[in-house]
Scaffold this motif. Structure first.
Motif, PDB file in Angstrom:
ATOM      1  N   THR A   1      -6.439 -17.486  -5.781  1.00  0.00           N
ATOM      2  CA  THR A   1      -7.667 -17.330  -4.998  1.00  0.00           C
ATOM      3  C   THR A   1      -7.869 -15.889  -4.537  1.00  0.00           C
ATOM      4  OG1 THR A   1      -6.507 -18.000  -2.972  1.00  0.00           O
ATOM      5  CG2 THR A   1      -7.647 -19.731  -4.222  1.00  0.00           C
ATOM      6  N   GLY A   2      -7.176 -14.951  -5.173  1.00  0.00           N
ATOM      7  CA  GLY A   2      -7.409 -13.533  -4.900  1.00  0.00           C
ATOM      8  C   GLY A   2      -6.849 -13.039  -3.585  1.00  0.00           C
ATOM      9  N   VAL A   3      -5.790 -13.662  -3.083  1.00  0.00           N
ATOM     10  CA  VAL A   3      -5.277 -13.319  -1.756  1.00  0.00           C
ATOM     11  C   VAL A   3      -4.894 -11.843  -1.661  1.00  0.00           C
ATOM     12  CG1 VAL A   3      -3.423 -13.746  -0.097  1.00  0.00           C
ATOM     13  CG2 VAL A   3      -4.508 -15.673  -1.272  1.00  0.00           C
ATOM     14  N   PHE A   4      -4.127 -11.349  -2.619  1.00  0.00           N
ATOM     15  CA  PHE A   4      -3.643  -9.973  -2.507  1.00  0.00           C
ATOM     16  C   PHE A   4      -4.760  -8.949  -2.725  1.00  0.00           C
ATOM     17  CE2 PHE A   4       0.191 -12.315  -2.521  1.00  0.00           C
ATOM     18  CZ  PHE A   4       1.116 -11.537  -1.833  1.00  0.00           C
ATOM     19  N   PRO A   5      -5.603  -9.090  -3.735  1.00  0.00           N
ATOM     20  CA  PRO A   5      -6.736  -8.165  -3.838  1.00  0.00           C
ATOM     21  C   PRO A   5      -7.642  -8.188  -2.613  1.00  0.00           C
ATOM     22  CG  PRO A   5      -6.407  -9.258  -5.929  1.00  0.00           C
ATOM     23  CD  PRO A   5      -5.492  -9.943  -4.946  1.00  0.00           C
ATOM     24  N   ARG A   6      -7.901  -9.360  -2.049  1.00  0.00           N
ATOM     25  CA  ARG A   6      -8.796  -9.438  -0.892  1.00  0.00           C
ATOM     26  C   ARG A   6      -8.219  -8.732   0.333  1.00  0.00           C
ATOM     27  NH1 ARG A   6      -8.973 -14.209   0.995  1.00  0.00           N
ATOM     28  NH2 ARG A   6      -7.989 -15.555  -0.557  1.00  0.00           N
ATOM     29  N   ASN A   7      -6.912  -8.724   0.446  1.00  0.00           N
ATOM     30  CA  ASN A   7      -6.285  -8.104   1.616  1.00  0.00           C
ATOM     31  C   ASN A   7      -6.011  -6.613   1.443  1.00  0.00           C
ATOM     32  OD1 ASN A   7      -5.452 -10.096   3.953  1.00  0.00           O
ATOM     33  ND2 ASN A   7      -5.288 -11.252   2.034  1.00  0.00           N
TER      34      ASN A   7
ATOM     35  N   TYR B   1       0.823  -1.202   0.000  1.00  0.00           N
ATOM     36  CA  TYR B   1       0.000   0.000   0.000  1.00  0.00           C
ATOM     37  C   TYR B   1       0.862   1.259   0.000  1.00  0.00           C
ATOM     38  CZ  TYR B   1      -3.627   3.350   1.211  1.00  0.00           C
ATOM     39  OH  TYR B   1      -4.467   4.427   1.202  1.00  0.00           O
ATOM     40  N   SER B   2       1.980   1.221   0.706  1.00  0.00           N
ATOM     41  CA  SER B   2       2.876   2.384   0.741  1.00  0.00           C
ATOM     42  C   SER B   2       3.458   2.679  -0.633  1.00  0.00           C
ATOM     43  CB  SER B   2       4.008   2.154   1.750  1.00  0.00           C
ATOM     44  OG  SER B   2       4.995   1.260   1.242  1.00  0.00           O
ATOM     45  N   LEU B   3       3.515   1.667  -1.500  1.00  0.00           N
ATOM     46  CA  LEU B   3       4.025   1.850  -2.856  1.00  0.00           C
ATOM     47  C   LEU B   3       2.921   2.259  -3.837  1.00  0.00           C
ATOM     48  CD1 LEU B   3       6.431  -1.221  -3.019  1.00  0.00           C
ATOM     49  CD2 LEU B   3       7.086   1.189  -2.899  1.00  0.00           C
ATOM     50  N   GLY B   4       1.688   2.341  -3.342  1.00  0.00           N
ATOM     51  CA  GLY B   4       0.579   2.767  -4.182  1.00  0.00           C
ATOM     52  C   GLY B   4      -0.321   1.647  -4.662  1.00  0.00           C
ATOM     53  N   ILE B   5      -0.054   0.414  -4.243  1.00  0.00           N
ATOM     54  CA  ILE B   5      -0.892  -0.717  -4.654  1.00  0.00           C
ATOM     55  C   ILE B   5      -2.203  -0.685  -3.865  1.00  0.00           C
ATOM     56  CG2 ILE B   5      -1.028  -3.207  -4.975  1.00  0.00           C
ATOM     57  CD1 ILE B   5       1.294  -1.887  -6.483  1.00  0.00           C
ATOM     58  N   GLY B   6      -3.315  -0.573  -4.567  1.00  0.00           N
ATOM     59  CA  GLY B   6      -4.618  -0.628  -3.919  1.00  0.00           C
ATOM     60  C   GLY B   6      -5.206   0.710  -3.541  1.00  0.00           C
ATOM     61  N   ALA B   7      -4.530   1.802  -3.817  1.00  0.00           N
ATOM     62  CA  ALA B   7      -4.996   3.111  -3.366  1.00  0.00           C
ATOM     63  C   ALA B   7      -6.298   3.511  -4.049  1.00  0.00           C
ATOM     64  CB  ALA B   7      -3.923   4.168  -3.632  1.00  0.00           C
TER      65      ALA B   7
ATOM     66  N   ARG C   1     -13.851 -15.875  -5.920  1.00  0.00           N
ATOM     67  CA  ARG C   1     -15.136 -15.168  -5.930  1.00  0.00           C
ATOM     68  C   ARG C   1     -15.906 -15.434  -4.638  1.00  0.00           C
ATOM     69  NH1 ARG C   1     -14.972 -17.223 -11.488  1.00  0.00           N
ATOM     70  NH2 ARG C   1     -14.472 -15.478 -12.888  1.00  0.00           N
ATOM     71  N   ASN C   2     -15.878 -16.675  -4.170  1.00  0.00           N
ATOM     72  CA  ASN C   2     -16.573 -16.996  -2.916  1.00  0.00           C
ATOM     73  C   ASN C   2     -15.965 -16.241  -1.739  1.00  0.00           C
ATOM     74  OD1 ASN C   2     -18.361 -18.770  -4.153  1.00  0.00           O
ATOM     75  ND2 ASN C   2     -17.075 -20.556  -3.801  1.00  0.00           N
ATOM     76  N   LEU C   3     -14.636 -16.189  -1.687  1.00  0.00           N
ATOM     77  CA  LEU C   3     -13.971 -15.521  -0.578  1.00  0.00           C
ATOM     78  C   LEU C   3     -14.056 -14.000  -0.676  1.00  0.00           C
ATOM     79  CD1 LEU C   3     -10.764 -17.755  -0.310  1.00  0.00           C
ATOM     80  CD2 LEU C   3     -12.728 -17.743   1.233  1.00  0.00           C
ATOM     81  N   SER C   4     -14.399 -13.501  -1.866  1.00  0.00           N
ATOM     82  CA  SER C   4     -14.479 -12.052  -2.085  1.00  0.00           C
ATOM     83  C   SER C   4     -15.918 -11.536  -2.054  1.00  0.00           C
ATOM     84  CB  SER C   4     -13.849 -11.693  -3.440  1.00  0.00           C
ATOM     85  OG  SER C   4     -12.515 -12.117  -3.514  1.00  0.00           O
ATOM     86  N   SER C   5     -16.824 -12.324  -1.550  1.00  0.00           N
ATOM     87  CA  SER C   5     -18.229 -11.899  -1.511  1.00  0.00           C
ATOM     88  C   SER C   5     -18.364 -10.537  -0.825  1.00  0.00           C
ATOM     89  CB  SER C   5     -19.065 -12.939  -0.757  1.00  0.00           C
ATOM     90  OG  SER C   5     -20.409 -12.534  -0.677  1.00  0.00           O
TER      91      SER C   5
END
Length: 263
Positions: free
Chosen positions: A65-71, A47-53, A93-97
């Motif tokens: 299984t979307g670990v990084f987007p989910r977190n 996040y400090s590098l701008g990922i997900g802002a 998709r199930n874990l990202s409901s």
């Protein structure tokens, strides 16, 4: 060696396990249960590098299984997450409901097709060595925005840990074609873009016997590539080894490697 040959060397696809077939779709259930193990400090660094802002568009290649987007979804980025495995994406998709800013698409990294300069950030976590850089590298250059970032993450348990030595030895006994971290380490030595920025740190990750067993089952050398007989052997012998030699709860040191490039 002239520049043309050096560039061709850099763009050669990395050989994984002597070319033995593997399918992470077979690991999807276990991957979803046992591979979301990364420390908060890693997500803070991303996040400090701008990922997900918020206000940015982020493409996560080989998302599994979307670990990084989910977190990181809670920060508000518009996230596109791709993977070649429909089984992995079903778990994602199930874990990202309820995480409506994450959009999953089944497509190989080599086949992604988005407009030029679509993304502020592109990531490849635990996966870039599986891609064909001759195809993927030009796509990343085309898709990234000016002042954007491309980032690779590799996290590995330390081989000096007794439990990892025992677990790796059992995998190799049953599946001699498995070369463990060799392809990932080769990827760390390659830089497909200019001005690489590097960081790494060691962290301790807690496990139980069951969660460590599940984490190993979900690996490329086990569930993704063993046949049913081999898998049953590993399951039985690994559980027995953990029961005999290790306590119910323990920690394992992992090293996290980050490589990023600004455009």
């Amino acid at each position: 060696m002239n520049n043309e040959k050096e560039e061709k060397c850099k763009l050669d696809k990395i050989q994984v396990d002597d070319g033995k077939a593997f399918d992470f779709g077979k690991t999807a259930e276990y991957y979803g249960r046992f591979r979301d193990i990364y420390p908060k400090s890693l997500y803070d660094k991303l996040y400090s590098l701008g990922i997900g802002a918020a206000g940015t568009k982020w493409l996560d290649l080989g998302t599994g299984t979307g670990v990084f987007p989910r977190n990181l979804y809670q920060y508000g980025a518009d996230i596109t997450a791709t993977d070649i495995s429909e089984e992995q994406l079903d778990i994602a998709r199930n874990l990202s409901s309820g995480m409506d800013n994450i959009h999953y698409e089944k497509v190989a990294a080599e086949d992604i097709n988005y407009p030029e300069h679509s993304f502020d950030a592109i990531t490849a976590c635990q996966c870039f060595w599986y891609f064909n850089p001759e195809i993927v590298v030009p796509k990343i250059k085309s898709l990234i925005k000016k002042d954007g970032i491309f980032l690779k993450v590799y996290t590995s348990y330390l081989k000096e840990e007794p439990v990892t030595q025992d677990s790796n030895a059992l995998v190799k006994k049953i599946n001699p074609s498995w070369h463990g971290a060799a392809s990932a380490l080769e990827d760390l030595r390659r830089h497909y873009f200019e001005n690489p920025q590097l960081d790494s740190f060691v962290t301790e990750i807690p496990f139980t016997r069951e969660s460590w067993h599940g984490r190993m089952m979900a690996s490329r050398g086990v569930m993704a590539s063993m046949n049913e007989e081999q898998l049953a052997q590993f399951d039985k012998e690994h559980r027995a080894m953990l029961e005999e030699k290790y306590p119910e709860e323990f920690t394992i040191r992992h090293k996290v490697f980050l490589t990023w490039y600004k455009f």
